[in-house]
Design a protein around this motif. Structure first.
Motif, PDB file in Angstrom:
ATOM      1  N   ILE A 158       1.147  -1.182   0.021  1.00  0.00           N
ATOM      2  CA  ILE A 158      -0.278  -0.114  -0.096  1.00  0.00           C
ATOM      3  C   ILE A 158       0.808   1.106  -0.122  1.00  0.00           C
ATOM      4  O   ILE A 158       1.341   1.076   1.414  1.00  0.00           O
ATOM      5  N   LEU A 159       0.978   2.249  -1.227  1.00  0.00           N
ATOM      6  CA  LEU A 159       1.624   3.007  -0.721  1.00  0.00           C
ATOM      7  C   LEU A 159       0.525   4.875  -1.163  1.00  0.00           C
ATOM      8  O   LEU A 159      -0.449   4.571  -2.119  1.00  0.00           O
ATOM      9  N   ILE A 160       1.054   5.417  -0.144  1.00  0.00           N
ATOM     10  CA  ILE A 160       0.221   6.578  -0.201  1.00  0.00           C
ATOM     11  C   ILE A 160       0.779   7.448  -0.480  1.00  0.00           C
ATOM     12  O   ILE A 160       1.404   8.034  -0.227  1.00  0.00           O
ATOM     13  N   LEU A 161       0.563   8.794  -1.802  1.00  0.00           N
ATOM     14  CA  LEU A 161       1.521   9.841  -2.103  1.00  0.00           C
ATOM     15  C   LEU A 161       0.047  10.720  -1.612  1.00  0.00           C
ATOM     16  O   LEU A 161      -0.740  10.973  -2.060  1.00  0.00           O
TER      17      LEU A 161
ATOM     18  N   ASP B 129       2.424  30.788  -9.082  1.00  0.00           N
ATOM     19  CA  ASP B 129       3.628  30.634  -8.172  1.00  0.00           C
ATOM     20  C   ASP B 129       2.394  28.878  -7.445  1.00  0.00           C
ATOM     21  O   ASP B 129       3.384  27.684  -7.473  1.00  0.00           O
ATOM     22  N   TYR B 130       1.873  28.587  -7.144  1.00  0.00           N
ATOM     23  CA  TYR B 130       0.559  27.591  -6.655  1.00  0.00           C
ATOM     24  C   TYR B 130       1.003  26.151  -7.853  1.00  0.00           C
ATOM     25  O   TYR B 130       1.312  25.840  -7.373  1.00  0.00           O
ATOM     26  N   LEU B 131       0.724  27.296  -9.468  1.00  0.00           N
ATOM     27  CA  LEU B 131       0.683  25.124 -10.396  1.00  0.00           C
ATOM     28  C   LEU B 131       2.191  25.402 -10.574  1.00  0.00           C
ATOM     29  O   LEU B 131       2.719  24.259 -10.558  1.00  0.00           O
ATOM     30  N   GLY B 132       3.175  26.347 -10.416  1.00  0.00           N
ATOM     31  CA  GLY B 132       4.639  25.638 -10.614  1.00  0.00           C
ATOM     32  C   GLY B 132       5.139  24.756  -9.623  1.00  0.00           C
ATOM     33  O   GLY B 132       5.591  24.190  -9.552  1.00  0.00           O
ATOM     34  N   THR B 133       4.218  24.865  -8.028  1.00  0.00           N
ATOM     35  CA  THR B 133       5.096  23.690  -7.093  1.00  0.00           C
ATOM     36  C   THR B 133       4.458  22.583  -7.916  1.00  0.00           C
ATOM     37  O   THR B 133       4.988  21.505  -7.620  1.00  0.00           O
ATOM     38  N   LEU B 134       3.015  22.061  -8.510  1.00  0.00           N
ATOM     39  CA  LEU B 134       2.800  21.516  -9.055  1.00  0.00           C
ATOM     40  C   LEU B 134       3.567  20.491 -10.259  1.00  0.00           C
ATOM     41  O   LEU B 134       2.796  19.380 -10.031  1.00  0.00           O
ATOM     42  N   LEU B 135       3.557  21.733 -10.279  1.00  0.00           N
ATOM     43  CA  LEU B 135       4.865  20.015 -11.657  1.00  0.00           C
ATOM     44  C   LEU B 135       5.743  19.920 -11.630  1.00  0.00           C
ATOM     45  O   LEU B 135       6.027  18.672 -11.892  1.00  0.00           O
ATOM     46  N   SER B 136       6.559  19.947  -9.659  1.00  0.00           N
ATOM     47  CA  SER B 136       7.315  18.839  -9.868  1.00  0.00           C
ATOM     48  C   SER B 136       6.680  17.928  -8.743  1.00  0.00           C
ATOM     49  O   SER B 136       7.202  16.716  -8.941  1.00  0.00           O
ATOM     50  N   LEU B 137       5.684  17.991  -8.052  1.00  0.00           N
ATOM     51  CA  LEU B 137       4.663  17.100  -7.394  1.00  0.00           C
ATOM     52  C   LEU B 137       4.474  16.156  -8.491  1.00  0.00           C
ATOM     53  O   LEU B 137       4.850  15.138  -8.615  1.00  0.00           O
ATOM     54  N   ASP B 138       3.929  16.625 -10.055  1.00  0.00           N
ATOM     55  CA  ASP B 138       3.158  15.359 -10.379  1.00  0.00           C
ATOM     56  C   ASP B 138       4.773  14.846 -11.173  1.00  0.00           C
ATOM     57  O   ASP B 138       4.790  13.192 -11.654  1.00  0.00           O
ATOM     58  N   ARG B 139       5.419  15.749 -11.783  1.00  0.00           N
ATOM     59  CA  ARG B 139       6.834  14.662 -12.044  1.00  0.00           C
ATOM     60  C   ARG B 139       7.238  13.920 -11.030  1.00  0.00           C
ATOM     61  O   ARG B 139       8.138  12.242 -11.459  1.00  0.00           O
ATOM     62  N   ASN B 140       7.473  13.962  -9.815  1.00  0.00           N
ATOM     63  CA  ASN B 140       7.674  12.811  -8.566  1.00  0.00           C
ATOM     64  C   ASN B 140       6.436  12.209  -8.490  1.00  0.00           C
ATOM     65  O   ASN B 140       7.287  10.965  -7.528  1.00  0.00           O
ATOM     66  N   VAL B 141       5.321  12.059  -8.603  1.00  0.00           N
ATOM     67  CA  VAL B 141       4.249  11.280  -8.528  1.00  0.00           C
ATOM     68  C   VAL B 141       4.769   9.795  -9.960  1.00  0.00           C
ATOM     69  O   VAL B 141       4.911   8.810  -9.509  1.00  0.00           O
ATOM     70  N   GLY B 142       5.080  10.601 -10.931  1.00  0.00           N
ATOM     71  CA  GLY B 142       6.002   9.486 -12.326  1.00  0.00           C
ATOM     72  C   GLY B 142       7.480   9.400 -11.442  1.00  0.00           C
ATOM     73  O   GLY B 142       6.973   7.971 -11.865  1.00  0.00           O
ATOM     74  N   ARG B 143       7.875   9.993 -11.468  1.00  0.00           N
ATOM     75  CA  ARG B 143       8.996   8.676 -10.299  1.00  0.00           C
ATOM     76  C   ARG B 143       8.806   7.742  -9.845  1.00  0.00           C
ATOM     77  O   ARG B 143       9.122   5.748  -9.803  1.00  0.00           O
ATOM     78  N   VAL B 144       7.960   7.597  -9.093  1.00  0.00           N
ATOM     79  CA  VAL B 144       7.290   6.801  -8.083  1.00  0.00           C
ATOM     80  C   VAL B 144       7.049   5.631  -8.481  1.00  0.00           C
ATOM     81  O   VAL B 144       6.900   4.596  -8.791  1.00  0.00           O
ATOM     82  N   LEU B 145       5.940   5.526  -9.549  1.00  0.00           N
ATOM     83  CA  LEU B 145       5.472   4.981 -10.521  1.00  0.00           C
ATOM     84  C   LEU B 145       5.612   4.186 -11.164  1.00  0.00           C
ATOM     85  O   LEU B 145       5.890   2.808 -12.018  1.00  0.00           O
TER      86      LEU B 145
END
Length: 504
Positions: free
Chosen positions: A31-34, A302-318
């Motif tokens: 079980i992995l929770i992001l 700025d808000y959306l800019g932080t989400l670009l990194s978040l999405d990339r890192n979700v991709g790294r985990v997947l």
């Protein structure tokens, strides 16, 4: 015949003494929770965002399920995490606001998983002001944590600074634990807790210019006048008045603490960008609505800019799960502690039971149970995380947990909510209420006693309070009855006393 008996006898003796051991592979799911912080549904492209593309988070919807009606029970950071862990409402787990200390020794899902042979972990944002228990491994951001070169509290008690952008660093630590440090003879349950996109929204240096050429359309309720809604008018969380030029929008912020903790390369990139933002802002000499709308554009960038990194890192985990073969037997959940306002009603932040903060994103990939492209429209809330985790791990759900599995065959007809932190930051009044598929009933208290009722079919933006409207008399009566039932069901004595005084 004698030649084969002796070696077999010797083999069995060695096996019994432990010199030889063969463990059958545990078939229970990992079980992995992001879990992110303040991620608005309207900033996820799988939910139809007009602002941003999130292809890696979207993968979970394409390869699993998107949950359309996932709700929080108290729209605030720490209480939401407490509910995730315990499967209980705030009044039962004791953590009603961001000001109190969490009782980390109470019964919660990692305790039961550990007893059942799971290896448990939490990496990243914790924000519960208590030492974690029932986790085999943890590494935590202190408090809200930092976006650049974050500190981590380690199990040794030491606080260690890690170089890099926080979303990358948290993911690095998680992948290291998954690949090198866990016991791969056991199934695992790991929470990867991300800081972003929490205020004050510091994008990674490579993402600073990502939205420079985008003109975001103002939400149609940006200039809401809050007619007929007392608490909505009293709040202090508007983009126009509450949002700070320096701390939030980085005008003349070159000497702030968050810049000073950057390394020279980070500072150089950061200052090159925001010094120009500051110069351009001063040159324009804005006021009135022009200033309001400039603030909104900067906030969104700025808000959306932080989400670009978040999405990339979700991709790294997947990608890691796919490449290692873990994906087939791993439940992956993406969610956030609550929703967020991106200018709707003129606001940022959360707290209200209104739709943008009440909704939580949730996407789940689990190949053994969920068909790709599933759209779940049933009503769920965050008391359901712990029961779902335990059920899928083959562990009995404790009777005192108040949620139910996401896979329950008897879906909810409504969800209950109770917010407590007042008076406090943003001045959102205490309130509780019930939401059905179509209607929402809210009771505000502690600074005036009043009700609100919304018809989400005819008024999805929640602009017209229908409480007391004769046309909604029957609906109002039914919702009051339903609210009383869930308050009794969940044993919320504070809310129950309020209804009792009104004769309900």
């Amino acid at each position: 015949m004698k030649k084969t008996i002796l070696p077999f006898f010797l083999f069995m003796c060695l096996l019994g003494t432990g010199f030889l051991s063969f463990k059958p592979k545990d078939k229970r799911p990992n079980i992995l929770i992001l879990f992110s912080d303040d991620h608005a549904l309207q900033a996820i492209s799988a939910y139809g965002s007009p602002y941003i593309k999130t292809p890696n988070i979207d993968r979970l919807a394409k390869e699993g399920a998107l949950y359309q009606n996932m709700f929080c029970t108290n729209s605030l950071c720490a209480p939401s995490r407490a509910t995730l862990l315990t499967g209980k409402y705030s009044h039962k787990n004791g953590h009603k606001d961001n000001l109190t200390k969490f009782n980390a020794g109470q019964d919660m899902y990692p305790k039961y998983l550990q007893s059942a042979g799971y290896q448990t972990g939490w990496i990243g944002k914790w924000h519960l002001e208590a030492t974690p228990q029932y986790f085999d491994y943890w590494s935590l951001l202190p408090g809200q944590g930092a976006y650049y070169n974050p500190d981590f509290i380690e199990m040794s008690g030491k606080t260690v600074r890690r170089e890099g952008y926080t979303t990358d660093v948290i993911t690095d630590k998680a992948l290291k634990w998954l690949s090198n440090d866990r016991d791969d003879s056991k199934p695992f349950c790991l929470v990867i807790g991300h800081k972003c996109p929490h205020r004050n929204w510091l994008p990674d240096t490579g993402d600073l210019r990502a939205f420079d050429n985008v003109k975001f359309q103002l939400p149609k309720t940006f200039y809401d006048t809050y007619e007929g809604r007392i608490a909505a008018k009293r709040q202090d969380m508007t983009v126009t008045k509450t949002m700070r030029l320096k701390e939030d929008l980085k005008v003349d912020a070159g000497n702030d603490a968050f810049v000073k903790r950057m390394n020279p390369a980070q500072q150089k990139a950061w200052l090159a960008y925001y010094d120009q933002v500051t110069a351009d802002f001063k040159k324009q000499n804005l006021s009135g609505r022009a200033l309001d709308e400039w603030k909104y554009q900067r906030y969104m960038q700025d808000y959306l800019g932080t989400l670009l990194s978040l999405d990339r890192n979700v991709g790294r985990v997947l990608d890691y799960l796919d490449k290692t073969g873990l994906a087939e037997n791993t439940i992956v959940i993406y969610s956030s502690d609550q929703g967020f306002y991106l200018g709707e009603h003129g606001w940022f932040d959360k707290r209200f039971m209104y739709e943008e903060s009440h909704h939580m994103p949730m996407l789940i990939r689990y190949p053994k149970r969920i068909k790709p492209g599933t759209l779940d429209r049933a009503i769920h809330n965050n008391t359901d995380f712990a029961p779902t985790i335990l059920q899928e791990a083959g562990v009995a759900i404790p009777k005192d947990m108040q949620g139910q599995s996401f896979f329950s065959k008897t879906p909810r007809k409504s969800t209950y909510y109770h917010y407590y932190e007042y008076p406090a930051e943003h001045s959102v009044q205490t309130h509780f209420g019930i939401r059905t598929e179509r209607f929402k009933l809210i009771r505000f208290y502690n600074d005036g006693e009043y009700w609100e009722l919304y018809d989400l079919k005819t008024d999805p933006d929640e602009l017209r309070n229908q409480y007391g409207n004769p046309a909604y008399k029957a609906i109002q009566k039914q919702l009051l009855s339903d609210l009383k039932k869930v308050i009794l069901q969940y044993e919320d004595t504070e809310a129950g006393e309020i209804l009792k005084k009104e004769g309900i």
